[in-house]
Design an enzyme around this catalytic site. Structure first.
Site, PDB file in Angstrom:
ATOM      1  N   ASP A   1      33.574  19.512  77.563  1.00  0.00           N
ATOM      2  CA  ASP A   1      35.027  19.434  77.527  1.00  0.00           C
ATOM      3  C   ASP A   1      35.593  18.745  78.769  1.00  0.00           C
ATOM      4  O   ASP A   1      35.005  18.784  79.844  1.00  0.00           O
ATOM      5  CB  ASP A   1      35.661  20.807  77.326  1.00  0.00           C
ATOM      6  CG  ASP A   1      35.165  21.867  78.295  1.00  0.00           C
ATOM      7  OD1 ASP A   1      34.022  21.779  78.769  1.00  0.00           O
ATOM      8  OD2 ASP A   1      35.938  22.800  78.578  1.00  0.00           O
TER       9      ASP A   1
ATOM     10  N   GLU B   1      33.993  25.037  79.287  1.00  0.00           N
ATOM     11  CA  GLU B   1      33.861  25.330  80.717  1.00  0.00           C
ATOM     12  C   GLU B   1      35.216  25.305  81.406  1.00  0.00           C
ATOM     13  O   GLU B   1      35.453  26.044  82.363  1.00  0.00           O
ATOM     14  CB  GLU B   1      32.912  24.317  81.365  1.00  0.00           C
ATOM     15  CG  GLU B   1      32.445  24.693  82.759  1.00  0.00           C
ATOM     16  CD  GLU B   1      33.375  24.212  83.872  1.00  0.00           C
ATOM     17  OE1 GLU B   1      33.219  24.670  85.018  1.00  0.00           O
ATOM     18  OE2 GLU B   1      34.255  23.355  83.599  1.00  0.00           O
TER      19      GLU B   1
END
Length: 445
Positions: A82, A152
């Site tokens: 991400d 994350e």
């Protein structure tokens, strides 16, 4: 076949091409699926048998193994899929569609793109390193695992923002480990300037709501003058609390700075969101205003101490309000990682002319997936390229990226062939020492 032979087979152009391919897949937190599909396909095409680890179908983690023959330590490399900024985040950035956050390119000696520096460039480096080890047939005794994870970057459920799209840490590395991607050690390939980071804070998020004890005044009837703390408008009243918070936040980070063997944590707190009233109905002053606080906390610290401190900020201003803890994630200082750290240092000096860099406070004062591994008993450190332009220009040197592939390959070939004692305990390093140290400190606030 020697480690030098393997390293000589790593193609720098392949590392850059893979980093660019990954960096040009726009995958902000909540929308990692296309990037995960790409990594799974790349691994399959290059001889791996990847596995998906999915708490939600469209936001999954991918891991693949280079299986060892037995008797050596296992190592997992980890990076996240991400990226930081959604193109529709109009209240987070002046230009949320800036290509720097959604694409990647090379210009001269530098590679650009938020997704590349955080965190797909290091991912490309260890993927190519693992591919080269696999293709060369270099024997490993322990397993080498490469992993690409979702969630994350923080995106946490609160109020009307609920559901899987707002999950982060719970469906990423932590979920993957608890469902079978287990190793003796972990390296989180996040930017450290090739320094070794073995300590990171936890985080606590708070919602602070300020109330007024006056009627909801129609603008023509609004009484003036008043002070900030007794204003009938909750937004104005909140400004008094925010000013007091800023004074407290500085004292908090100074008084709770932690110096340890793996670096220094300067735990900071920041108000990063605020809401009150409705822009389509501006005729009356709102009676409540909420602001939302990101607070970094030392390993072993109790978030309830922070809650009480923030309540004290309210009390000190004389403003009525509430403080709600809505997120807590602990931080850790690695234990039991001596073998891993020495291996990284040994491999590092085989690639670079200088020892691992000294890491700046901001790098040791952020939350990364090393905390997820350390929480679950897998000694983990962060180690990857980074530059002074990482945070501003979103770039680092192409050579740093390609050198990362060399050092990641050497670390794996070294560590995975070291003798692993039978019945090696997992989790014996957990933070009893630092928890006791933090408990002995004077109360927060």
């Amino acid at each position: 076949m020697t480690p030098d032979d393997v390293v000589s087979r790593i193609n720098p152009d392949e590392v850059v091409e893979l980093a660019l391919a990954l960096g040009n897949i726009d995958s902000p937190t909540g929308s990692e699926g296309p990037a995960g599909e790409f990594v799974q396909g790349w691994l399959t095409d290059n001889g791996f048998k990847p596995r998906r680890f999915a708490l939600t179908e469209d936001r999954f983690n991918v891991a693949a193994w280079v299986h060892g023959t037995g008797g050596g330590f296992s190592l997992i490399y980890n990076s996240h899929l991400d990226t930081t900024l959604r193109s529709d985040a109009v209240w987070s950035a002046r230009d949320p569609k800036d290509p720097l956050y959604h694409s990647a390119w090379v210009d001269g000696d530098d590679i650009y793109g938020d997704g590349v520096v955080n965190d797909k460039g290091p991912m490309a480096a260890f993927l190519v390193a693992a591919k080269t080890i696999l293709e060369s047939g270099f024997p490993l005794r322990g397993d080498l695992i490469v992993s690409a994870v979702a969630g994350e970057i923080s995106r946490e459920p609160i109020e009307e923002w609920q559901g899987s799209a707002y999950l982060s840490k719970d469906l990423g590395a932590r979920f993957m480990v608890t469902h079978g991607a287990v190793a003796d050690f972990a390296i989180v390939a996040e930017g450290t300037g090739f320094g070794i980071v073995g300590v990171e804070p936890g985080k606590a998020h708070f919602k602070v709501t300020v109330f007024t004890d006056t009627p909801r005044y129609y603008t023509p009837y609004l009484p003036r003058p008043t002070g900030l703390a007794d204003a009938p408008n909750a937004i104005v009243r909140a400004s008094a609390v925010i000013a007091a918070f800023e004074r407290w936040a500085y004292d908090y980070q100074v008084e709770n700075t932690y110096e340890g063997p793996f670096g220094r944590i300067v735990p900071k707190a920041s108000i990063n969101a605020i809401r009150a009233g409705y822009p389509f109905n501006l005729t009356s002053a709102p009676q409540l205003c909420s602001f939302y606080v990101d607070t970094r906390i030392l390993p072993g610290a109790n978030p309830l101490d922070l809650r009480d401190a923030l309540r004290g900020v309210l009390t000190g201003t004389g403003v009525e309000g509430t403080v709600e803890l809505f997120l807590y994630r602990p931080g850790f200082e690695v234990r039991g990682a001596d073998r891993l750290i020495e291996t990284v240092r040994r491999a590092h000096v085989q690639v670079f002319d200088v020892p691992p860099a000294i890491v700046g406070d901001p790098v040791t004062s952020m939350w990364r997936d090393t905390n997820a591994f350390n929480e679950l008993g897998i000694p983990a450190i962060s180690y990857a390229p980074r530059s002074t332009s990482h945070a501003t220009r979103k770039s680092f040197k192409v050579k740093d990226l390609t050198d990362a592939a060399l050092v990641y390959a050497r670390i794996a070939m070294d560590l995975c062939n070291q003798d692993r004692p039978r019945n090696t305990p997992l989790g014996a390093h957990l933070n009893r020492e630092i928890a006791a140290s933090v408990a002995a400190r004077r109360p927060v606030g």
